[in-house]
Design a protein around this motif. Structure first.
Motif, mmCIF file in Angstrom:
data_model
loop_
_atom_site.group_PDB
_atom_site.id
_atom_site.type_symbol
_atom_site.label_atom_id
_atom_site.label_comp_id
_atom_site.label_asym_id
_atom_site.label_seq_id
_atom_site.Cartn_x
_atom_site.Cartn_y
_atom_site.Cartn_z
ATOM 1 N N ARG A 129 4.891 -3.569 -0.058
ATOM 2 C CA ARG A 129 5.349 -2.660 -1.131
ATOM 3 C C ARG A 129 5.513 -1.228 -0.637
ATOM 4 O O ARG A 129 6.392 -0.501 -1.091
ATOM 5 N N TYR A 130 4.681 -0.796 0.320
ATOM 6 C CA TYR A 130 4.856 0.566 0.829
ATOM 7 C C TYR A 130 6.168 0.694 1.595
ATOM 8 O O TYR A 130 6.844 1.722 1.535
ATOM 9 N N ALA A 131 6.508 -0.386 2.335
ATOM 10 C CA ALA A 131 7.769 -0.370 3.081
ATOM 11 C C ALA A 131 8.940 -0.309 2.090
ATOM 12 O O ALA A 131 9.913 0.430 2.298
ATOM 13 N N MET A 182 -0.015 9.554 12.762
ATOM 14 C CA MET A 182 -0.868 8.371 12.549
ATOM 15 C C MET A 182 -1.484 8.469 11.150
ATOM 16 O O MET A 182 -2.512 9.118 10.970
ATOM 17 N N LEU A 183 -0.851 7.829 10.160
ATOM 18 C CA LEU A 183 -1.299 8.003 8.773
ATOM 19 C C LEU A 183 -1.771 6.678 8.182
ATOM 20 O O LEU A 183 -1.349 6.250 7.102
ATOM 21 N N LEU A 184 -2.636 6.034 8.930
ATOM 22 C CA LEU A 184 -3.215 4.748 8.538
ATOM 23 C C LEU A 184 -4.695 4.968 8.213
ATOM 24 O O LEU A 184 -5.288 5.932 8.687
ATOM 25 N N ALA A 239 -4.129 12.867 10.675
ATOM 26 C CA ALA A 239 -4.470 13.635 9.470
ATOM 27 C C ALA A 239 -5.969 13.568 9.223
ATOM 28 O O ALA A 239 -6.489 14.204 8.308
ATOM 29 N N SER A 240 -6.641 12.754 10.015
ATOM 30 C CA SER A 240 -8.101 12.688 9.996
ATOM 31 C C SER A 240 -8.519 12.471 11.441
ATOM 32 O O SER A 240 -7.940 11.643 12.139
ATOM 33 N N SER A 241 -9.515 13.216 11.883
ATOM 34 C CA SER A 241 -9.880 13.125 13.307
ATOM 35 C C SER A 241 -10.853 11.988 13.579
ATOM 36 O O SER A 241 -11.288 11.810 14.711
HETATM 37 N N1 LIG Z 1 -4.933 10.422 0.899
HETATM 38 C C1 LIG Z 1 -5.390 11.609 1.114
HETATM 39 O O1 LIG Z 1 -5.622 12.300 0.168
HETATM 40 C C2 LIG Z 1 -5.631 12.132 2.511
HETATM 41 C C3 LIG Z 1 -5.899 13.498 2.671
HETATM 42 C C4 LIG Z 1 -6.105 13.983 3.945
HETATM 43 C C5 LIG Z 1 -6.075 13.113 5.021
HETATM 44 N N2 LIG Z 1 -5.836 11.780 4.827
HETATM 45 C C6 LIG Z 1 -5.790 10.894 5.998
HETATM 46 O O2 LIG Z 1 -4.484 10.347 6.091
HETATM 47 C C7 LIG Z 1 -4.535 9.060 6.656
HETATM 48 C C8 LIG Z 1 -3.843 8.093 5.714
HETATM 49 O O3 LIG Z 1 -4.557 8.074 4.493
HETATM 50 P P1 LIG Z 1 -3.890 7.580 3.132
HETATM 51 O O4 LIG Z 1 -4.812 7.985 2.042
HETATM 52 O O5 LIG Z 1 -2.461 8.018 3.076
HETATM 53 O O6 LIG Z 1 -3.953 6.019 3.312
HETATM 54 P P2 LIG Z 1 -3.369 4.905 2.321
HETATM 55 O O7 LIG Z 1 -2.774 5.505 1.117
HETATM 56 O O8 LIG Z 1 -4.472 3.919 2.161
HETATM 57 O O9 LIG Z 1 -2.165 4.316 3.167
HETATM 58 C C9 LIG Z 1 -2.416 3.705 4.337
HETATM 59 C C10 LIG Z 1 -1.133 3.192 4.987
HETATM 60 O O10 LIG Z 1 -1.616 2.332 5.992
HETATM 61 C C11 LIG Z 1 -1.041 1.049 5.845
HETATM 62 N N3 LIG Z 1 -2.021 0.008 6.207
HETATM 63 C C12 LIG Z 1 -3.215 -0.224 5.608
HETATM 64 N N4 LIG Z 1 -3.840 -1.250 6.206
HETATM 65 C C13 LIG Z 1 -3.012 -1.661 7.200
HETATM 66 C C14 LIG Z 1 -3.102 -2.674 8.175
HETATM 67 N N5 LIG Z 1 -4.174 -3.465 8.269
HETATM 68 N N6 LIG Z 1 -2.071 -2.815 9.038
HETATM 69 C C15 LIG Z 1 -0.978 -1.992 8.964
HETATM 70 N N7 LIG Z 1 -0.841 -1.014 8.065
HETATM 71 C C16 LIG Z 1 -1.853 -0.838 7.193
HETATM 72 C C17 LIG Z 1 -0.663 0.968 4.389
HETATM 73 O O11 LIG Z 1 0.438 0.126 4.267
HETATM 74 P P3 LIG Z 1 0.334 -1.382 3.794
HETATM 75 O O12 LIG Z 1 -0.795 -1.463 2.805
HETATM 76 O O13 LIG Z 1 1.675 -1.594 3.261
HETATM 77 O O14 LIG Z 1 0.063 -2.116 5.037
HETATM 78 C C18 LIG Z 1 -0.226 2.384 4.084
HETATM 79 O O15 LIG Z 1 1.092 2.581 4.477
HETATM 80 C C19 LIG Z 1 -6.008 8.757 6.894
HETATM 81 O O16 LIG Z 1 -6.321 9.120 8.216
HETATM 82 C C20 LIG Z 1 -6.699 9.683 5.924
HETATM 83 O O17 LIG Z 1 -8.019 9.995 6.318
HETATM 84 C C21 LIG Z 1 -5.600 11.277 3.600
#
Ligand SMILES: NC(=O)c1ccc[n+]([C@@H]2O[C@H](COP(=O)([O-])OP(=O)(O)OC[C@H]3O[C@@H](n4cnc5c(N)ncnc54)[C@H](OP(=O)(O)O)[C@@H]3O)[C@@H](O)[C@H]2O)c1
Length: 336
Positions: free
Chosen positions: A51-53, A78-80, A106-108
């Motif tokens: 769904r994200y794709a 790297m936003l995983l 975005a996270s170390s």
């Molecule tokens: N959200 C925030 O508020 C925020 C703020 C500052 C920093 N960050 C940092 O940003 C980064 C991303 O956070 P986020 O909150 O954006 O994460 P998220 O909303 O949970 O999204 C994660 C992404 O990773 C993919 N993903 C998850 N599991 C996977 C797997 N096993 N294999 C391949 N792809 C996978 C997901 O796609 P699918 O589920 O489609 O695979 C989605 O595209 C992290 O390092 C986080 O610490 C986040």
């Protein structure tokens, strides 16, 4: 001395010839991707086909597999999620890294704890918003920006800061000024907030609700008073903009006297010691090891704790109160 970078410190031209990939189109991935495009940069999105794709495609981005996007790009965001990032990096990103490429996190977490070791021939940087992913887009669109940390862990090219600040400018992270930290500081501060401060607030609200309900106040008034009214959020929001002392001065004299006189009663040594222990576990890597094995085992403890929390009387009260007050039917799986 603390260094703060502003928009005038960055030049987007440093990214003009770059091929950019956003790996992960989740909360933050989507906001960063939209902001980069609105800043005039070209990029591809790497995500598994789900769904994200689909969302990325409907937003008009070229969507590739994570591996293909890594191959095509020389600047990779790297936003995983932290716990899945290391194995995706090892299998799909690391084999395709070339000399002078740049990784931006975005996270170390993964780098600071050694789960990812960028090779010596690439740059590695950090753009870590101190806000929700969706607020990163809102802050860009409104022009207000958002608080953010930046760091460089590795400067192979001698251009890492120029490239990082250009990227930070393009995602809107310099609008309010971005504070330079180290990779270790970023993760330690982030985890400390999550593990020492938010649980203390959570515990305080639970204890306060129990006291009020046991003393005969209805759950509706107790939870409204404590947090459902939004007053607590508004006080914190004002303190974030203008500081605690100004937020305090906005309250009635009765409130100010009550807060200042009773705060002293809560200055417990136990809480301070608990926070120090939590910070020790964060810094020595014990928490990171615990979280890695939890992920490896399929999150058993997290699921058990969630079940316990969601079947607790407080969660049930909250559910009932929200249904009565707002007509909201909430299930544990709801995604707000
Ligand atoms: N959200 C925030 O508020 C925020 C703020 C500052 C920093 N960050 C940092 O940003 C980064 C991303 O956070 P986020 O909150 O954006 O994460 P998220 O909303 O949970 O999204 C994660 C992404 O990773 C993919 N993903 C998850 N599991 C996977 C797997 N096993 N294999 C391949 N792809 C996978 C997901 O796609 P699918 O589920 O489609 O695979 C989605 O595209 C992290 O390092 C986080 O610490 C986040």
């Amino acid at each position: 001395m603390t260094v703060v970078y502003h928009e005038s410190d960055a030049n987007i031209q440093f990214l003009r010839e770059h091929r950019i990939a956003i790996l992960g189109y989740g909360n933050l991935g989507r906001s960063f991707a939209l902001n980069l495009r609105d800043s005039g940069l070209k990029l591809v999105v790497g995500n598994q086909a789900d769904r994200y794709a689909s969302l990325a495609a409907s937003d008009g981005f070229q969507v590739l597999s994570i591996e293909q996007a890594s191959k095509e790009a020389n600047l990779i965001f790297m936003l995983l999620p932290d716990e899945v990032m290391p194995h995706i990096y090892l299998e799909n990103v690391a084999p395709h890294l070339r000399t002078n490429d740049m990784l931006i996190f975005a996270s170390s977490y993964s780098v600071a704890y050694g789960f990812i070791e960028p090779p010596s021939y690439v740059d590695a940087g950090l753009i870590a918003p101190r806000h929700l992913g969706v607020a990163v887009r809102d802050g860009f669109v409104s022009g207000l920006g958002y608080p953010c940390y930046v760091a460089v862990a590795q400067d192979y090219t001698g251009q890492a800061w120029n490239r990082l600040l250009a990227a930070a400018l393009a995602v809107g992270a310099l609008r309010q000024g971005a504070i330079e930290v180290s990779f270790n500081q970023e993760v330690e501060l982030d985890l400390f907030m999550q593990q020492a401060v938010l649980p203390a607030i959570h515990h305080t609200l639970l204890a306060a609700a129990e006291v009020l309900i046991n003393e005969g106040y209805s759950p509706e008034v107790a939870l409204t008073e404590l947090y459902l009214s939004g007053e607590l959020g508004a006080i914190l929001a004002r303190a974030a903009i203008a500081g605690w002392s100004r937020a305090l001065r906005r309250m009635s004299p009765t409130a100010q006297y009550g807060i200042l006189s009773r705060t002293l009663d809560f200055q417990e040594m136990k809480m301070r010691r608990q926070m120090e222990t939590i910070l020790d576990d964060i810094r020595n890597g014990d928490f990171a090891q615990e979280w890695s094995s939890e992920f490896r085992d399929g999150y058993p403890r997290m699921q058990q704790m969630r079940r316990r929390f969601e079947s607790s009387p407080m969660w049930r009260y909250e559910k009932e109160v929200l249904e009565i007050l707002r007509g909201l039917e909430i299930s544990a799986d709801d995604d707000f």
